[in-house]
Design a protein around this motif. Structure first.
Motif, short mmCIF file in Angstrom:
data_model
loop_
_atom_site.label_atom_id
_atom_site.label_comp_id
_atom_site.label_asym_id
_atom_site.label_seq_id
_atom_site.Cartn_x
_atom_site.Cartn_y
_atom_site.Cartn_z
N PHE A 1 63.67 44.35 33.43
CA PHE A 1 62.85 44.27 34.64
C PHE A 1 61.58 45.07 34.44
O PHE A 1 61.45 45.85 33.50
N TYR A 2 60.64 44.89 35.35
CA TYR A 2 59.39 45.66 35.34
C TYR A 2 59.17 46.23 36.74
O TYR A 2 59.35 45.53 37.74
N MET B 1 61.87 40.64 37.59
CA MET B 1 63.22 40.72 37.04
C MET B 1 63.47 39.51 36.16
O MET B 1 63.25 38.37 36.59
N ASN B 2 63.92 39.76 34.96
CA ASN B 2 64.22 38.68 34.01
C ASN B 2 65.61 38.14 34.32
O ASN B 2 66.60 38.56 33.72
N HIS B 3 65.69 37.21 35.24
CA HIS B 3 66.98 36.67 35.67
C HIS B 3 67.49 35.55 34.78
O HIS B 3 68.60 35.07 34.96
N GLY C 1 62.51 39.25 25.35
CA GLY C 1 61.15 39.79 25.31
C GLY C 1 60.42 39.80 26.64
O GLY C 1 59.45 40.53 26.82
N SER C 2 60.91 39.00 27.59
CA SER C 2 60.20 38.89 28.87
C SER C 2 60.68 39.93 29.87
O SER C 2 61.86 40.31 29.88
N PHE D 1 56.67 32.93 32.15
CA PHE D 1 57.34 34.19 31.81
C PHE D 1 56.28 35.26 31.61
O PHE D 1 55.20 34.99 31.10
N LEU D 2 56.62 36.48 32.01
CA LEU D 2 55.69 37.61 31.91
C LEU D 2 56.15 38.57 30.83
O LEU D 2 57.35 38.83 30.70
N TYR D 3 55.19 39.11 30.09
CA TYR D 3 55.48 40.03 29.00
C TYR D 3 54.59 41.26 29.12
O TYR D 3 53.39 41.14 29.35
N PHE D 4 55.21 42.44 28.94
CA PHE D 4 54.43 43.67 28.92
C PHE D 4 53.63 43.72 27.62
O PHE D 4 54.16 43.45 26.55
#
Length: 631
Positions: A372-373, A383-385, A390-391, A485-488
């Motif tokens: 999660f972020y 939240m990577n559900h 990597g996301s 999808f979101l990536y830091f």
């Protein structure tokens, strides 16, 4: 003679049934092909909506059912269920409730604390951290969690910034108290978790707890009627300067406590917490999440990679919390037989690298990684559900409807968002890195920092896309791919992350320039292979005719800085390079790293085994890169 089929003819389905079946199958395949995450997204959105409706009900009723209220109800409903297991000792819901009542009674009797007073808590991971926290919460106090790694000047700053009436210190942190006591504000009453005190004017708590009543304080002492009222201060390094006390409201605690539930944890789970309780991850998501579920928590004094899986087996742990470094430490342990012999099914946390994520799953079995972020003080969470490696999470039209955010173009040289000729910020395209900003509104407020209006205002961006709009600046660069999808990607500003903690470069620089032989210090983070985050490095300019005193340098950093903030590398330069806006130039220094083969300036390394800074040679550099030298 007639056959069986003539006597009992099989029913013939209507002609439309095969067509409907084909249609349903076709829709299923189309959904899988074009909308592969439809059902996962729908399930997650329904959970978000459910919790949102609950918050709205609280608002309409004018009475908030807080996490503390939930805990008190659980102590009545399931008094004998283990709430906390610490070093083999079981503390039931009733045990924790009664001991926290005793602590509330002590402070009510001896300090006349009232609703809204602030109390600072300097304690490590132990049951009494939770007892004191809950006891003070039952008095309606705002509790400030102090980072026990922070030392001297920074710690004094933390205490003064939250303006506490009382400071409570754990028995194992009396050395830290001794450092700050002479300069602590005289109006702060100090209490220690001991039966006797060697410090004049410092009160003892353990003896008074034993003599106190277990009777609960009146509910109206802590009942809440506003989701936005402050209940905690949690310190964050943020992007600049000394730690800042982020204001944590009931709303944020309720959101944080829902995290484990949203990832699929239940009341039957046993949650293992090795992260420090002063962190929002351990306190809000871990302890708060455990209460939200009515589950059991196993609390560890300090993370131990060698004991981790044996603890999980011993206590039948099913949910673990992590930061990226923790997973790497586990993967770096020698391989043993039976590593998949455990009951852990969920791992909830953030900051794990792709390669570590894959190795963790291959080595330790089918554990669902729930990445999660979220920033402590922020108003946005992902939240990577789906479990995409990597996301940090996934977004869609409906999620942005409830939690509006954008990724905008950022100028790394000027260290500010890019604005077009009309003065507006511009969004990045999918696949490009952009600064994550989140819209501030009534549903998603930003509560700011205690005692610092200036720091609160600095975290806000005004007039972003149109006149009058307001956004929270996370200070984080993110990338959104074409599947949403979101990536830091990285952090901006004068900060970097190391050992799971944010390090403010200005704070480190201030400590270094206190030395009489340092003219200027430029602190930045450098990448080290197979390590999450960035290691601290300082470029130093010596004063005229002065020489570098490595012994004094070592003593300075270990005395005034937490261990994770001590620069691992030093670089001595003739002059400091500046940008066009007269800021210290960091980009070239970051790119050059700490390689003695390519850098002609003298380089030094903080060798913890020798408790000294030593010359960084080619051989030592290779040992660091190969992992033979422990950082």
């Amino acid at each position: 003679m007639r056959g069986w089929d003539d006597l009992y003819p099989l029913p013939v389905p209507p002609s439309w049934v095969p067509a409907a079946a084909v249609g349903i199958l076709s829709l299923h395949f189309i959904q899988k092909l074009l909308f592969p995450y439809f059902w996962a997204d729908l399930g997650y959105l329904l959970k978000v909506l459910t919790y949102g409706l609950r918050m709205e009900m609280y608002r309409l009723q004018g009475r908030v059912f807080t996490v503390l209220d939930k805990f008190v109800k659980l102590a009545e409903k399931q008094p004998h269920k283990p709430f906390l297991i610490y070093e083999g000792t079981v503390h039931t819901y009733r045990d924790v409730d009664r001991r926290s009542n005793r602590i509330a009674q002590v402070f009510l009797q001896h300090e006349a604390l009232k609703k809204g007073d602030t109390v600072a808590l300097l304690m490590g991971n132990e049951p009494d951290f939770i007892h004191v926290w809950f006891g003070l919460a039952k008095l309606g106090c705002v509790v400030a969690f102090l980072n026990f790694n922070v030392r001297f000047r920074s710690l004094l700053h933390c205490v003064s910034s939250c303006e506490p009436k009382i400071l409570v210190v754990g028995a194992d942190l009396l050395g830290t108290l001794e450092e700050i006591l002479p300069k602590l504000q005289k109006d702060v009453s100090v209490w220690i978790m001991a039966k006797d005190s060697r410090f004049p004017g410092v009160h003892t708590l353990l003896d008074k707890i034993e003599a106190a009543s277990e009777d609960p304080v009146p509910v109206n002492q802590y009942s809440a009627n506003n989701l936005k009222s402050a209940v905690l201060y949690i310190f964050t390094s943020g992007t600049t300067g000394l730690p800042k006390a982020a204001v944590i409201s009931h709303l944020q605690i309720l959101k944080g406590a829902a995290g484990l539930w949203a990832f699929g944890a239940t009341s039957e789970d046993i949650i293992y917490i090795t992260l420090p309780l002063y962190h929002s991850a351990a306190s809000l998501l871990g302890i708060g999440g455990c209460i939200q579920l009515g589950a059991t928590c196993v609390l560890k004094k300090k993370f131990s990679a060698s004991q981790f899986w044996s603890d999980c087996r011993r206590y039948n742990v099913t949910v673990i919390q992590y930061i990226g470094e923790l997973c790497r430490y586990l993967c770096n342990q020698p391989v043993k037989e039976g590593e998949k012999n455990h009951k852990v099914r969920l791992a909830v946390g953030n900051g794990v690298r792709n390669d570590v994520w894959r190795e963790f799953l291959d080595r330790f079995g089918t554990v669902k990684i729930c990445e999660f972020y979220g920033a402590t003080e922020g108003n946005i969470c992902f939240m990577n559900h789906t479990g995409k490696i990597g996301s940090v999470g996934r977004t869609n039209f409906f999620y942005k409807l409830f939690f509006p955010f954008d990724l905008i173009k950022y100028d790394f040289q000027k260290d500010e968002p890019i604005r077009n000729k009309h003065g507006w910020c511009e969004k990045v395209k999918k696949g490009e890195a952009g600064l994550l900003i989140s819209k501030v509104n009534a549903k998603n407020p930003f509560f700011g920092y205690a005692g610092s209006k200036r720091h609160t205002e600095k975290k806000l961006l005004c007039e972003v896309f149109k006149k009058g709009d307001l956004y929270f600046n996370t200070g984080d660069l993110m990338v959104q791919d074409h599947d949403n999808f979101l990536y830091f990607w990285d952090r901006i500003g004068d900060t970097f992350r190391w050992k799971g903690e944010n390090v403010a470069t200005t704070e480190v620089s201030d400590v270094l320039v206190m030395l009489d032989f340092i003219q200027e210090a430029n602190v930045y983070g450098v990448s080290v292979p197979d390590h999450e985050g960035k290691a601290g490095m300082a470029s130093l300019i010596l004063k005229h005719n002065a020489s570098l005193d490595l012994k004094q340098m070592y003593k300075q950093v270990v005395t005034y800085l937490p261990s994770y903030a001590c620069p691992l590398f030093l670089r001595v330069q003739e002059k400091m390079e500046m940008t066009g806006t007269f800021k210290q130039q960091k980009f070239r220094l970051v790119d050059e790293g700490f390689n003695p083969c390519t850098i002609t300036d003298p380089l030094y390394f903080l060798d913890n085994s020798k408790k000294a800074y030593v010359l960084l040679t080619k051989e030592l550099h290779e040992m660091i890169l190969s992992g033979k030298m422990k950082l």
